[in-house]
Enzyme design. Structure first.
Site, mmCIF file in Angstrom:
data_model
loop_
_atom_site.group_PDB
_atom_site.id
_atom_site.type_symbol
_atom_site.label_atom_id
_atom_site.label_comp_id
_atom_site.label_asym_id
_atom_site.label_seq_id
_atom_site.Cartn_x
_atom_site.Cartn_y
_atom_site.Cartn_z
ATOM 1 N N ASP A 158 0.862 -1.184 0.000
ATOM 2 C CA ASP A 158 0.000 0.000 0.000
ATOM 3 C C ASP A 158 0.898 1.234 0.000
ATOM 4 O OD1 ASP A 158 -1.778 -2.090 0.514
ATOM 5 O OD2 ASP A 158 -3.052 -0.857 1.811
ATOM 6 N N LYS A 221 -6.892 3.415 -3.296
ATOM 7 C CA LYS A 221 -7.340 3.389 -1.904
ATOM 8 C C LYS A 221 -7.588 4.819 -1.429
ATOM 9 C CE LYS A 221 -5.401 1.995 2.637
ATOM 10 N NZ LYS A 221 -4.271 1.287 3.281
ATOM 11 N N LYS A 257 -10.318 0.297 -2.550
ATOM 12 C CA LYS A 257 -10.209 0.037 -1.115
ATOM 13 C C LYS A 257 -10.500 1.312 -0.324
ATOM 14 C CE LYS A 257 -6.956 -1.352 2.548
ATOM 15 N NZ LYS A 257 -5.600 -1.868 2.863
#
Length: 321
Positions: A158, A221, A257
């Site tokens: 991430d 995300k 996400k």
């Protein structure tokens, strides 16, 4: 992984692609309101949706006091996220219900990999990187952090974008940085955190989403969970519309996400509804949808306990995440 290519080069195409982008704020807010007002499933259908939500959770610990022992506990909870007797009552005990992944800091990746290997689990280990959460460390330091996490066994990374580049409209430079992160990830999946609370406008969020996908992101995300504003439904509408536009242009599916502030089972149902309505059933799986959360699982398990027994569990009756 698909990166955008054109005869004039990717950087030139980025400018052409995003220069005319404008987001209709009122339409976004109206659509988000519609999603939130939709009826959510009840009874056994709600329980089924909650189990679906469990399989999409990135069970996360990103605290300054993380230790090998609480990462060990987190991994065991991820492998058995809902009490065995509750799953057996629903005839789901042998269906392999686990969370989508565990998410930790780079220095804790080895601990997570060790625990999961000892438990004979293939659950993915995700690591934040690139100077999380601010992304304000030198580029080479951020790249090295990615490489170290991958070397330690992380299969998902991430990354955080450099928000300064987005805010000042340096989209080519942002594209180039993310391409370098993509290369450093190797075979690991790359989730790109936009930190939407610091981008200022919906238009910037859409542009950052598009640039991230063009540079090879497997997921986009919303947030690090450390900003003042994290996952919100209006921002999600903007991001999933960008995903849909990118899919219609390239045929390549990018995951989504939301993360930060998602704490209740009811909220997880709204997120599933949003994905189903905006992107369709194909995205309702851990390969294309994740919920970044640390405390969400506890509330989902309490709701499942209530569905099975008709009573609400005291917190000491359910294993901690």
């Amino acid at each position: 992984m698909v990166r955008w290519r054109s005869e004039t080069g990717p950087a030139a195409h980025i400018l052409i692609r995003i220069s005319k982008v404008r987001v209709n704020t009122q339409a976004v807010l109206k659509r988000a309101q519609q999603i939130q007002s939709m009826k959510t499933p009840k009874k056994q259908w709600q329980a089924a949706w909650l189990l679906k939500a469990v399989t999409c959770i990135d069970l996360t610990t990103l605290a300054g006091d993380d230790t090998p022992s609480n990462v060990h506990r987190l991994c065991l909870k991820a492998i058995q996220p809902v009490r065995y007797d509750l799953l057996k009552s629903m005839d789901m005990h042998d269906k392999g219900v686990t969370t989508g992944a565990v998410c930790v800091y780079p220095s804790r990746v080895a601990d997570a990999v060790k625990t999961l290997k000892a438990a004979n689990s293939s659950l993915p280990v995700a690591s934040v990187a690139t100077g999380f959460p601010a992304g304000q460390t030198p580029l080479e330091t951020r790249l090295q952090e990615v490489r170290m996490a991958v070397d330690d066994g992380a299969t998902e990374i991430d990354i955080v974008i450099n928000r300064m580049l987005a805010i000042t409209g340096q989209w080519e430079a942002m594209y180039d940085e993310i391409c370098q992160f993509r290369e450093a990830c190797g075979d690991a999946h790359m989730k790109t955190i936009l930190a939407i609370g610091e981008l200022g406008t919906f238009t910037n969020v859409y542009k950052a989403s598009l640039v991230s996908m063009m540079a090879g992101s497997d997921f986009i995300k919303t947030s690090t969970g450390k900003e003042a504003v994290n996952a919100t439904y209006p921002v999600a509408i903007v991001m999933v519309r960008a995903i849909r536009d990118y899919f219609l242009s390239t045929g390549h599916k990018v995951g989504f996400k939301p993360a930060g502030g998602i704490r209740t089972a009811k909220e997880s149902l709204v997120w599933l509804t949003l994905i189903k309505e905006e992107l369709g059933n194909d995205w309702l799986c851990p390969h294309l949808f994740r919920l970044g959360a640390s405390s969400l699982l506890a509330d989902i398990e309490r709701q499942i306990y209530h569905h099975v027994t008709g009573q609400y569990a005291a917190y000491h009756e359910l294993p901690m995440a």
